[in-house]
Design an enzyme around this catalytic site. Structure first.
Site, PDB file in Angstrom:
ATOM      1  N   CYS A 118       0.834  -1.198   0.000  1.00 49.17           N
ATOM      2  CA  CYS A 118       0.000   0.000   0.000  1.00 49.17           C
ATOM      3  C   CYS A 118       0.874   1.255   0.000  1.00 49.17           C
ATOM      4  O   CYS A 118       1.425   1.627   1.044  1.00 49.17           O
ATOM      5  CB  CYS A 118      -0.925  -0.018   1.208  1.00 49.17           C
ATOM      6  SG  CYS A 118      -1.964   1.438   1.331  1.00 49.17           S
ATOM      7  N   CYS A 121      -0.411   4.060   2.165  1.00 48.53           N
ATOM      8  CA  CYS A 121      -0.181   3.849   3.601  1.00 48.53           C
ATOM      9  C   CYS A 121       1.284   4.075   3.959  1.00 48.53           C
ATOM     10  O   CYS A 121       1.593   4.694   4.970  1.00 48.53           O
ATOM     11  CB  CYS A 121      -0.540   2.424   4.008  1.00 48.53           C
ATOM     12  SG  CYS A 121      -2.076   1.805   3.328  1.00 48.53           S
ATOM     13  N   ASP A 122       2.190   3.555   3.159  1.00 46.28           N
ATOM     14  CA  ASP A 122       3.588   3.473   3.587  1.00 46.28           C
ATOM     15  C   ASP A 122       4.565   4.336   2.785  1.00 46.28           C
ATOM     16  O   ASP A 122       5.712   4.523   3.209  1.00 46.28           O
ATOM     17  CB  ASP A 122       4.069   2.009   3.475  1.00 46.28           C
ATOM     18  CG  ASP A 122       3.262   1.090   4.369  1.00 46.28           C
ATOM     19  OD1 ASP A 122       2.770   1.572   5.399  1.00 46.28           O
ATOM     20  OD2 ASP A 122       3.122  -0.094   4.028  1.00 46.28           O
TER      21      ASP A 122
HETATM   22  C1  LIG Z   1       0.293  -3.237   6.045  1.00 51.04           C
HETATM   23  C2  LIG Z   1      -0.945  -2.388   5.869  1.00 51.04           C
HETATM   24  C3  LIG Z   1      -0.903  -1.068   6.196  1.00 51.04           C
HETATM   25  C4  LIG Z   1      -2.029  -0.285   6.052  1.00 51.04           C
HETATM   26  N1  LIG Z   1      -1.937   1.013   6.431  1.00 51.04           N
HETATM   27  C5  LIG Z   1      -3.008   1.819   6.286  1.00 51.04           C
HETATM   28  C6  LIG Z   1      -2.939   3.180   6.669  1.00 51.04           C
HETATM   29  O1  LIG Z   1      -1.885   3.674   7.103  1.00 51.04           O
HETATM   30  N2  LIG Z   1      -4.053   3.924   6.528  1.00 51.04           N
HETATM   31  C7  LIG Z   1      -5.224   3.418   6.029  1.00 51.04           C
HETATM   32  O2  LIG Z   1      -6.204   4.148   5.959  1.00 51.04           O
HETATM   33  N3  LIG Z   1      -5.316   2.140   5.639  1.00 51.04           N
HETATM   34  C8  LIG Z   1      -4.242   1.326   5.753  1.00 51.04           C
HETATM   35  N4  LIG Z   1      -4.326   0.016   5.353  1.00 51.04           N
HETATM   36  C9  LIG Z   1      -5.600  -0.470   4.814  1.00 51.04           C
HETATM   37  C10 LIG Z   1      -6.570  -0.786   5.983  1.00 51.04           C
HETATM   38  O3  LIG Z   1      -5.941  -1.687   6.858  1.00 51.04           O
HETATM   39  C11 LIG Z   1      -7.858  -1.399   5.457  1.00 51.04           C
HETATM   40  O4  LIG Z   1      -8.432  -0.540   4.496  1.00 51.04           O
HETATM   41  C12 LIG Z   1      -8.863  -1.602   6.594  1.00 51.04           C
HETATM   42  O5  LIG Z   1      -8.291  -2.404   7.597  1.00 51.04           O
HETATM   43  C13 LIG Z   1     -10.123  -2.258   6.065  1.00 51.04           C
HETATM   44  O6  LIG Z   1     -10.943  -2.550   7.139  1.00 51.04           O
HETATM   45  P1  LIG Z   1     -12.026  -3.714   7.057  1.00 51.04           P
HETATM   46  O7  LIG Z   1     -12.704  -3.694   8.378  1.00 51.04           O
HETATM   47  O8  LIG Z   1     -12.831  -3.601   5.849  1.00 51.04           O
HETATM   48  O9  LIG Z   1     -11.208  -5.066   6.877  1.00 51.04           O
HETATM   49  P2  LIG Z   1     -10.012  -5.730   7.698  1.00 51.04           P
HETATM   50  O10 LIG Z   1      -9.248  -4.753   8.511  1.00 51.04           O
HETATM   51  O11 LIG Z   1      -9.289  -6.560   6.707  1.00 51.04           O
HETATM   52  O12 LIG Z   1     -10.764  -6.683   8.730  1.00 51.04           O
HETATM   53  C14 LIG Z   1     -11.431  -7.830   8.301  1.00 51.04           C
HETATM   54  C15 LIG Z   1     -11.804  -8.624   9.540  1.00 51.04           C
HETATM   55  O13 LIG Z   1     -12.664  -9.685   9.148  1.00 51.04           O
HETATM   56  C16 LIG Z   1     -12.251 -10.848   9.809  1.00 51.04           C
HETATM   57  N5  LIG Z   1     -12.715 -11.998   9.047  1.00 51.04           N
HETATM   58  C17 LIG Z   1     -12.413 -12.366   7.777  1.00 51.04           C
HETATM   59  N6  LIG Z   1     -13.027 -13.522   7.463  1.00 51.04           N
HETATM   60  C18 LIG Z   1     -13.760 -13.871   8.557  1.00 51.04           C
HETATM   61  C19 LIG Z   1     -14.592 -14.968   8.874  1.00 51.04           C
HETATM   62  N7  LIG Z   1     -14.843 -15.946   7.994  1.00 51.04           N
HETATM   63  N8  LIG Z   1     -15.169 -15.024  10.106  1.00 51.04           N
HETATM   64  C20 LIG Z   1     -14.950 -14.036  11.004  1.00 51.04           C
HETATM   65  N9  LIG Z   1     -14.152 -12.976  10.755  1.00 51.04           N
HETATM   66  C21 LIG Z   1     -13.560 -12.919   9.563  1.00 51.04           C
HETATM   67  C22 LIG Z   1     -10.738 -10.731   9.885  1.00 51.04           C
HETATM   68  O14 LIG Z   1     -10.193 -11.612  10.885  1.00 51.04           O
HETATM   69  C23 LIG Z   1     -10.616  -9.262  10.244  1.00 51.04           C
HETATM   70  O15 LIG Z   1     -10.738  -9.065  11.626  1.00 51.04           O
HETATM   71  C24 LIG Z   1      -3.215  -0.808   5.500  1.00 51.04           C
HETATM   72  C25 LIG Z   1      -3.249  -2.147   5.137  1.00 51.04           C
HETATM   73  C26 LIG Z   1      -2.126  -2.940   5.319  1.00 51.04           C
HETATM   74  C27 LIG Z   1      -2.171  -4.385   4.953  1.00 51.04           C
END
Ligand SMILES: Cc1cc2nc3c(=O)[nH]c(=O)nc-3n(C[C@H](O)[C@H](O)[C@H](O)COP(=O)(O)OP(=O)(O)OC[C@H]3O[C@@H](n4cnc5c(N)ncnc54)[C@H](O)[C@@H]3O)c2cc1C
Length: 294
Positions: A118, A121-122
């Site tokens: 990303c 992000c980084d």
């Molecule tokens: C290394 C890294 C750095 C990042 N840095 C930034 C940043 O600086 N700023 C920024 O805005 N964004 C950043 N992002 C992006 C950001 O992390 C995501 O956009 C955000 O986390 C999305 O949130 P979400 O809740 O949709 O999904 P996620 O955070 O992916 O959460 C999904 C959740 O669903 C759960 N899950 C999945 N399948 C199942 C299942 N079958 N049963 C139960 N639970 C399940 C997982 O365990 C997890 O807890 C970064 C991403 C990465 C990988």
């Protein structure tokens, strides 16, 4: 967690099933500098721990369990999580999306030590400033990442396995017209160096046409070869596009009444923490209205 916060404050007593990564993807990053409200930045794990506490304060229950199957055919929605039944009248899917990996051992070992997925992000981190960087990929995302990185990098090598970009014409022209971007055609990364030094110092490239190998120095590798939404559970049940992103109407509604979605699992464009949080808020409000209307 934002959906849990909103539904908890609406007295709906939400249950959060965390899956194997409680707190989600942000817990894997050290510093989040673009989440509003934290001028000094905040550790991703701390941000998510705080958000969980905030939701729990209003009655959200958080359970470490993975949903293995779903039956969305009746008015009561039935899930199986860690082998046990969970029944609910309303479901918010926020299962996120994973980055597609190159599949190299060195990539795994150097993740967060110069290998990232990303640029937004980084890219601005000090370790990447005024350094040569590598972006892997040839689609719109890879081009966007490369263009974004030109603000910080000394040069950006765009490594693509074909001899033309898959990106839209306008994006391809823009990226190839940027003097800091150096395309590396017909090439794949076969190894990221240097696991021994525990940081990225370069990549080993193989030309897929000639088989020739060479080393390219860089301080960071940005892998932009696509995402895989965690929506396999819902295949055949919820409308999704060919990549697996859930398709929504009116903001957060899926094709099944009572099932809503938020965050990266339904977002093929932004995939940021703040947009996921915003979508979580929208899904919670939709869920609340749905329940009130019943
Ligand atoms: C290394 C890294 C750095 C990042 N840095 C930034 C940043 O600086 N700023 C920024 O805005 N964004 C950043 N992002 C992006 C950001 O992390 C995501 O956009 C955000 O986390 C999305 O949130 P979400 O809740 O949709 O999904 P996620 O955070 O992916 O959460 C999904 C959740 O669903 C759960 N899950 C999945 N399948 C199942 C299942 N079958 N049963 C139960 N639970 C399940 C997982 O365990 C997890 O807890 C970064 C991403 C990465 C990988």
């Amino acid at each position: 967690m934002t959906a849990a916060l909103y539904t908890a404050r609406a007295n709906l007593s939400p249950l959060v099933l965390t899956g194997i990564m409680p707190g989600g993807l942000l817990t894997t990053t050290n510093v989040v500098e673009n989440f509003p409200g934290f001028p000094e930045g905040i550790d991703g794990y701390e941000l998510m721990t705080r958000l969980q506490k905030q939701a729990e304060r209003f009655g959200a229950r958080v359970k470490f369990a993975t949903v293995e199957s779903v039956d969305l055919s009746g008015e009561t929605l039935r899930l199986t999580a860690d082998g046990g039944p969970v029944e609910t009248r309303c479901l918010i899917v926020a299962s996120g999306a994973g980055h597609r990996h190159l599949g190299l051992e060195s990539e795994r070992l150097l993740e967060k030590k110069g290998v990232t997925y990303c640029a937004t992000c980084d890219g601005a981190l000090p370790v990447f400033r005024n350094q040569p960087l590598v972006v892997v990929g040839g689609g719109d995302s890879a081009c966007e990442e490369a263009l974004y990185l030109t603000r910080f990098a000394s040069e950006v090598h765009l490594v693509h396995r074909r001899d033309t970009l898959r990106a839209s014409k306008i994006m391809a022209e823009r990226v190839l017209g940027q003097p800091k971007v150096r395309p590396v055609w017909d090439s794949v990364v076969t190894e990221i160096l240097d696991v021994g030094q525990d940081r990225v110092t370069g990549v080993r490239l193989r030309n897929v046409k000639t088989g020739e190998e060479r080393l390219l120095e860089c301080a960071g590798v940005f892998v932009a070869i696509g995402h895989v939404p965690n929506t396999q559970l819902f295949r055949g049940l919820l409308d999704m596009d060919e990549a697996g992103y859930l398709e929504l109407k009116q903001g957060a509604q899926t094709n099944i009444p009572g099932v809503f979605a938020a965050g990266d699992c339904a977002d093929r464009v932004y995939r940021q923490a703040i947009t996921a949080a915003g979508a979580g808020c929208a899904a919670a409000i939709e869920a609340e209205r749905y329940l009130a209307s019943r």
